[in-house]
Write an enzyme that holds these catalytic residues in place. Structure first.
Site, PDB file in Angstrom:
ATOM      1  N   LYS A   1      25.276   2.389  13.346  1.00  0.00           N
ATOM      2  CA  LYS A   1      24.620   3.462  12.609  1.00  0.00           C
ATOM      3  C   LYS A   1      25.683   4.393  12.015  1.00  0.00           C
ATOM      4  O   LYS A   1      25.694   4.658  10.839  1.00  0.00           O
ATOM      5  CB  LYS A   1      23.687   4.270  13.512  1.00  0.00           C
TER       6      LYS A   1
ATOM      7  N   ASP B   1      20.715   8.273  24.837  1.00  0.00           N
ATOM      8  CA  ASP B   1      20.897   7.287  23.777  1.00  0.00           C
ATOM      9  C   ASP B   1      21.311   8.058  22.532  1.00  0.00           C
ATOM     10  O   ASP B   1      20.517   8.800  21.946  1.00  0.00           O
ATOM     11  CB  ASP B   1      19.586   6.529  23.540  1.00  0.00           C
TER      12      ASP B   1
ATOM     13  N   TRP C   1      12.511   5.030  19.723  1.00  0.00           N
ATOM     14  CA  TRP C   1      13.562   4.437  20.557  1.00  0.00           C
ATOM     15  C   TRP C   1      13.430   4.886  22.006  1.00  0.00           C
ATOM     16  O   TRP C   1      13.653   4.093  22.927  1.00  0.00           O
ATOM     17  CB  TRP C   1      14.952   4.747  20.005  1.00  0.00           C
TER      18      TRP C   1
HETATM   19  C1  LIG Z   1      19.288   1.445  16.289  1.00  0.00           C
HETATM   20  C2  LIG Z   1      18.965   2.142  17.529  1.00  0.00           C
HETATM   21  C3  LIG Z   1      18.746   1.443  18.723  1.00  0.00           C
HETATM   22  C4  LIG Z   1      18.809  -0.075  18.805  1.00  0.00           C
HETATM   23  O1  LIG Z   1      20.096  -0.536  18.592  1.00  0.00           O
HETATM   24  P1  LIG Z   1      20.436  -2.109  18.647  1.00  0.00           P
HETATM   25  O2  LIG Z   1      21.926  -2.108  18.604  1.00  0.00           O
HETATM   26  O3  LIG Z   1      19.789  -2.730  17.457  1.00  0.00           O
HETATM   27  O4  LIG Z   1      19.892  -2.638  19.918  1.00  0.00           O
HETATM   28  C5  LIG Z   1      18.461   2.178  19.858  1.00  0.00           C
HETATM   29  N1  LIG Z   1      18.380   3.514  19.832  1.00  0.00           N
HETATM   30  C6  LIG Z   1      18.566   4.227  18.699  1.00  0.00           C
HETATM   31  C7  LIG Z   1      18.480   5.716  18.732  1.00  0.00           C
HETATM   32  C8  LIG Z   1      18.872   3.556  17.517  1.00  0.00           C
HETATM   33  O5  LIG Z   1      19.064   4.252  16.378  1.00  0.00           O
END
Ligand SMILES: *Cc1c(COP(=O)(O)O)cnc(C)c1O
Length: 367
Positions: free
Chosen positions: A201, A177, A107
């Site tokens: 998540k 993030d 990511w």
């Molecule tokens: C799932 C995830 C993303 C992407 O998320 P979306 O909502 O599908 O764009 C980005 N960073 C991390 C750490 C993730 O777990």
């Protein structure tokens, strides 16, 4: 109609398991919100009823995380992936220094790729040579001259690698993030310039993304940005410049309520999460090498436990037998392979115990 007894233990990495009380409340209120007579799916996003839902959701986030007055909390769409672009559009464009990225997994690399379309970037550390199995120590991170910001990923969902303690970079804004460990443990918000997280998540369902932004950073955004890509639009319009994802906001609010009223806050959930993860890692560590963890022990994720078996054939059998035992969605991401058990806030202890028992039994019969 389905009942609780029909539910499996779902180890999906996302969208992922939700707290049962949240599902049950949403189910109860789906025909009519109390005192409204319609469901949240059917009412105006400018209605009194939705005003209350949005207010309670934002208040829940602020209270759980102890977010101070220097920060704005906004709800966005486009997932965490759109933040990969919005962050550099707002905080890199027009700056003289480069955006610095610490790469601890897939990511983080995704974020870097989008930032490099917008402006100058610098890789401050890259764990790729070791298959992204750890986070760096503070002295391994090499920043460029006066960086625009440093970007980190608190939990790399695919590799199962998590920071236990964030480094600090003095006056350089730290942007994180936090998509896959948001609301899983207490966070010192004051360390960050910005934290963002999609909800699906650990905090709710797909459609809504939370951004917590230190106010002084907002002055950096250029006036030529499209309004819907400018954080200031969402601040000024209270997260409602257009129709927000009302159901996702509502569920996020219910998850906050569950954490506050039933779990007892982020310290309490963090203890639960730690106890669950410790159990699974103990099975891995005491398996005499039958199960091999992907992450090095100091960087192990409390949310996503990634591991391999001695062969891909055994991994396929493991997944098949696990599914028959009501333990689903354990397949690792195709880029890492093996097994990934995502054990977010809402995964009950019994689910983890069932997984550990299954792993012990599987090793005995196939080891
Ligand atoms: C799932 C995830 C993303 C992407 O998320 P979306 O909502 O599908 O764009 C980005 N960073 C991390 C750490 C993730 O777990």
């Amino acid at each position: 109609m389905a009942t609780v007894a029909d539910r499996v233990f779902n180890f999906s990495a996302g969208p992922a398991v939700l707290p049962l009380p949240v599902l049950e409340k949403a189910q109860r209120e789906l025909l009519a919100l109390p005192g409204v007579g319609s469901s949240v799916l059917e009412i105006s996003h400018r209605s009194k009823a939705f005003d209350g839902i949005l207010e309670r959701t934002l208040a829940g986030l602020k209270s759980l995380l102890g977010i101070g007055e220097e920060y704005e909390v906004v709800l966005l769409q486009g997932g965490a992936s759109l933040q990969f672009s919005m962050v550099p559009m707002n905080f890199l464009a027009g700056q003289s220094g480069a955006a610095n990225y610490v790469l601890t997994g897939t990511w983080g690399k995704g974020g870097l790729k989008e930032a490099s379309r917008i402006g100058k970037t610098h890789i401050a550390w890259d764990g790729g040579a070791n298959g992204y199995n750890c986070v760096p120590s503070a002295d391994e991170i090499g920043l460029s001259e006066s960086p625009a910001y440093v970007h980190v990923t608190s939990n790399e969902t695919i590799q199962g690698v998590q920071w236990q303690q964030m480094p600090s970079f003095e006056n350089v804004p730290l942007i994180c993030d936090s998509s896959s460990d948001f609301l899983s443990r207490p966070v010192d918000i004051s360390q960050y310039g910005m934290i963002y997280a999609c909800a699906q998540k650990n905090a709710g369902i797909a459609g809504v993304t939370v951004a917590i932004i230190r106010r002084d950073l907002l002055a950096r955004s250029r006036d030529d940005l499209p309004a819907m890509l400018d954080y200031r639009t969402f601040v000024e319009k209270g997260s409602r410049p257009n129709t927000p994802p009302v159901f996702a906001v509502y569920i996020l609010g219910l998850v906050c309520e569950w954490l506050m009223n039933e779990v007892g806050g982020l310290h309490a959930i963090s203890e639960r999460n730690m106890a669950k993860a410790t159990k699974v890692y103990e099975v891995i560590d005491s398996s005499s090498g039958f199960y091999k963890g992907h992450a090095c022990p100091e960087s192990r994720s409390i949310m996503n436990v990634t591991f391999r078996l001695p062969s891909e054939n055994l991994e396929a059998t493991f997944l098949e037998n696990a599914a028959s035992a009501g333990l689903t969605d354990l397949k690792g991401h195709r880029s890492v392979g093996g097994i990934r058990a995502s054990i977010y806030n809402a995964m009950p202890e019994e689910g983890v115990e069932a997984l550990c028992q299954f792993m012990d039994d599987f090793k005995c019969s196939h080891g």
